[in-house]
Design an enzyme around this catalytic site. Structure first.
Site: not given
Ligand code: HEM
Ligand SMILES: CCN(CC)c1nc(N)c2ccccc2n1
Length: 290
Positions: A45, A49, A172, A188
């Site tokens: 990430r 970013h 993802h 989860w």
């Protein structure tokens, strides 16, 4: 704005493979991070970013200047949580301070993907640390509460087409959302830290229910404990995206091929590489029997 890659003739693939190995060994060592998910996902990430601030309209932002190291950028709310990745890389930078921050952030992401059994990603050095004045303003990174039109328009600013947009979102498959970082929660249970096409398989196979989470933000949840952001879910709402999601769900090799090219393009947006600029494919620790 023009950013030309600075080729350092004294540095060879061995120098960069040494840094790659240091990062890879530290990912293995610091395995307890984030409930034993490990540092891989947050390193990916950070690389994304630090590149995702690019704007093709004026060739501004992007990974070249390593401006994530400045407060203006690393305190962008969109970057909440990435401090963990920057802290992880600090000792690596101290030991190899001849590398630029932009090269380090992007090399860390490539290392994390490859060590998660993802595709090999070609990587070119040459980013140069720019002064604080070069830091892009906050607000260039994407919001998660939007649909397909927003997603398409956002990726167009990064010069990405529909296939590249869908492929990139496949990252993802790694890590999770954290209420304290982004106001989203989950998934989860068994959070995977392997790079696979499971994100696309989940999108197609799970039953999704739009709900408000504990922070009052809307997200899609499934009975099995998976979640999708609205921008994730948009990929099965839009007919063009849906076709690509089905392709990647049924053909992991195709996803890997497109992800590898799209991720390199993302990490190199805004950079002009001189003819003959070196391009590396790093060996994984497994490739080196380490
Ligand atoms: C429309 C585009 C995107 C949106 C709105 C988005 C949004 C988000 C959000 C809200 C999180 C949770 C952050 C947290 O709470 O810690 C997240 C995590 C993550 N994103 Fe994205 N993302 C997008 C595209 C991408 C792309 C292009 C990549 C890489 C190629 C990527 C890689 C990741 C990874 C690896 C994580 C997990 C981080 C962790 O576990 O700490 N995302 N994303
Ligand atoms: C494919 C299910 N996972 C990881 C086990 C997942 N799903 C997501 N929808 C997701 C969204 C943003 C960040 C991480 C994410 N991880």
């Amino acid at each position: 704005i023009v950013h030309i890659a600075a080729i350092n003739k004294d540095r060879t693939i061995d120098d960069y493979q040494r840094i790659y190995n240091k990062i890879a060994e530290k990912i293995r060592e610091d395995d307890e991070y984030d409930g034993y998910i490990g540092y891989g996902p947050v390193l990916v990430r950070l690389g994304w970013h630090s590149s995702g601030t690019y704007n093709k309209e004026n060739n501004s932002g992007g990974s070249y200047g390593g401006t994530y190291r400045f407060k203006l950028e690393n305190s962008d709310p969109s970057n909440n949580g990435l401090q963990n990745a920057a802290q992880f890389l600090d000792p690596i930078y101290k030991e190899f301070n001849w590398i630029s921050h932009g090269d380090l952030y992007t090399l860390g992401a490539v290392c994390a993907i490859q060590e998660a059994q993802g595709p090999k990603i070609k990587w070119r050095p040459g980013r140069v640390d720019l002064p604080e004045s070069a830091t892009p303003e906050n607000g260039r990174l994407p919001d998660a509460v939007n649909g397909a039109d927003y997603v398409r328009k956002f990726y167009a600013r990064l010069r990405m087409n529909d296939r590249e947009a869908v492929a990139l979102t496949g990252a993802h498959c790694l890590g999770r959302t954290h209420l304290k970082n982004s106001g989203f929660d989950g998934p989860w249970g068994a959070a995977s830290s392997s790079f696979t096409n499971e994100f696309f398989i989940n999108l197609l196979n799970e039953q999704w229910k739009l709900q408000k989470n504990a922070a009052g933000n809307k997200q899609y949840d499934s009975p099995k404990g998976y979640m999708m952001l609205e921008t994730d879910y948009a990929l099965i709402q839009d007919p063009i995206y849906l076709k690509i999601v089905k392709e990647y769900a049924n053909n992991e090799a195709s996803f890997f091929k497109d992800f590898a090219s799209s991720f390199q393009k993302l990490l190199e947006n805004g950079i002009d590489y001189p003819k003959g600029a070196p391009e590396y494919i790093f060996k994984t620790l497994d490739d080196q029997d380490m």
